[in-house]
Write a protein that holds these residues in place. Sequence first.
Motif, PDB file in Angstrom:
ATOM      1  N   PHE A  38       0.824  -1.209   0.000  1.00  0.00           N
ATOM      2  CA  PHE A  38       0.000   0.000   0.000  1.00  0.00           C
ATOM      3  C   PHE A  38       0.857   1.258   0.000  1.00  0.00           C
ATOM      4  CE2 PHE A  38       0.866  -0.307   4.471  1.00  0.00           C
ATOM      5  CZ  PHE A  38       0.695   0.938   5.022  1.00  0.00           C
ATOM      6  N   LEU A  39       2.016   1.222   0.667  1.00  0.00           N
ATOM      7  CA  LEU A  39       2.894   2.391   0.658  1.00  0.00           C
ATOM      8  C   LEU A  39       3.673   2.485  -0.651  1.00  0.00           C
ATOM      9  CD1 LEU A  39       4.199   2.617   4.335  1.00  0.00           C
ATOM     10  CD2 LEU A  39       2.552   4.087   3.175  1.00  0.00           C
ATOM     11  N   ASN A  40       3.894   1.364  -1.310  1.00  0.00           N
ATOM     12  CA  ASN A  40       4.497   1.420  -2.644  1.00  0.00           C
ATOM     13  C   ASN A  40       3.573   2.177  -3.600  1.00  0.00           C
ATOM     14  OD1 ASN A  40       6.814  -0.006  -1.982  1.00  0.00           O
ATOM     15  ND2 ASN A  40       5.946  -1.985  -2.519  1.00  0.00           N
ATOM     16  N   PHE A  41       2.278   1.839  -3.547  1.00  0.00           N
ATOM     17  CA  PHE A  41       1.306   2.547  -4.375  1.00  0.00           C
ATOM     18  C   PHE A  41       1.253   4.023  -3.999  1.00  0.00           C
ATOM     19  CE2 PHE A  41      -1.635  -1.289  -5.486  1.00  0.00           C
ATOM     20  CZ  PHE A  41      -0.690  -1.721  -6.408  1.00  0.00           C
ATOM     21  N   ALA A  42       1.239   4.302  -2.703  1.00  0.00           N
ATOM     22  CA  ALA A  42       1.170   5.687  -2.239  1.00  0.00           C
ATOM     23  C   ALA A  42       2.379   6.480  -2.705  1.00  0.00           C
ATOM     24  CB  ALA A  42       1.070   5.714  -0.715  1.00  0.00           C
ATOM     25  N   GLU A  43       3.553   5.844  -2.671  1.00  0.00           N
ATOM     26  CA  GLU A  43       4.771   6.517  -3.118  1.00  0.00           C
ATOM     27  C   GLU A  43       4.703   6.827  -4.611  1.00  0.00           C
ATOM     28  OE1 GLU A  43       9.591   5.677  -3.506  1.00  0.00           O
ATOM     29  OE2 GLU A  43       8.368   4.392  -2.211  1.00  0.00           O
ATOM     30  N   GLU A  44       4.217   5.859  -5.399  1.00  0.00           N
ATOM     31  CA  GLU A  44       4.065   6.084  -6.836  1.00  0.00           C
ATOM     32  C   GLU A  44       3.120   7.248  -7.107  1.00  0.00           C
ATOM     33  OE1 GLU A  44       4.451   1.430  -8.419  1.00  0.00           O
ATOM     34  OE2 GLU A  44       2.508   2.449  -8.364  1.00  0.00           O
ATOM     35  N   ILE A  45       1.996   7.245  -6.417  1.00  0.00           N
ATOM     36  CA  ILE A  45       0.984   8.279  -6.636  1.00  0.00           C
ATOM     37  C   ILE A  45       1.529   9.654  -6.269  1.00  0.00           C
ATOM     38  CG2 ILE A  45      -1.231   9.162  -5.801  1.00  0.00           C
ATOM     39  CD1 ILE A  45      -2.132   6.221  -5.554  1.00  0.00           C
TER      40      ILE A  45
END
Length: 259
Positions: free
Chosen positions: A164-171
């Motif tokens: 979930f933090l990987n996605f958040a970082e990408e966003i």
Amino acid sequence: LLNTQNNVLSTIANGDFNTQVPVVTNDEFGLMAQGTNSMIIDLKNKQEEVKCARDVIILGMASLAEARDNETGAHIIRTQEYVKALALVLQKNIKYKDFLTDENIDILYKSAPLHDIGKVGIPDSILLKPGKLTFEEFNVMKKHSQIGAEAIRNTKGELLDDTFLNFAEEIANFHHEKYDGTGYPNGLIGEEIPLSARLMAVADVYDALISKRVYKDGFSHEKAKEIIIEGKGTHFDPDIVDAFIQVEKEFVKIKKEAE
């Protein structure tokens, strides 16, 4: 029974905790099945605890951005709903169905509020300026994407499951990239931009267009739609623009419900 237990354990290893081993005897095999089921329940409870902690982390971090900008609170609620609506449409496309699982869509939805977390690092004189930014001020504002990505990257720490933090970082890092490579911070082109950020780009721009600011009135849905369509293949991923057209009525509904 051993084959059944192995199949159940294999299912659990793939992340599905909604299964158990049938208890059909009262001998040692029955005890083994009961023990396995007890372990499954414990693992499921732990998984729920991790998800709850994840959601608390996201809300806590997102509230930092909200505290800096009065517009951010409603904005983050609307944009996460827009992202989910777009993702559900793309999920039906064979090109995206393997990535846009129900679980990943849920993670995208819950990660989306962190897209502007980097604004906590932007001076008030720029962030809250009641007018158009100068060239120099805009260059400072653009840094919020990298500030946000770095903050999220540092938060990940030693988490075993940091999807979930990987996605958040990408966003956070890439939601201002443009499909034709003219965006920032890295000038990524097309599908070099993570899908999570391409989804957020449409959601973020749409909401910015329809929202009233101290320096502008909000555009109508039709005007915002026109601008999104004009940006197809230049600013935005064409597939996501097509998805937007399919759910435009839902976008209008989301806006009204968040008012």
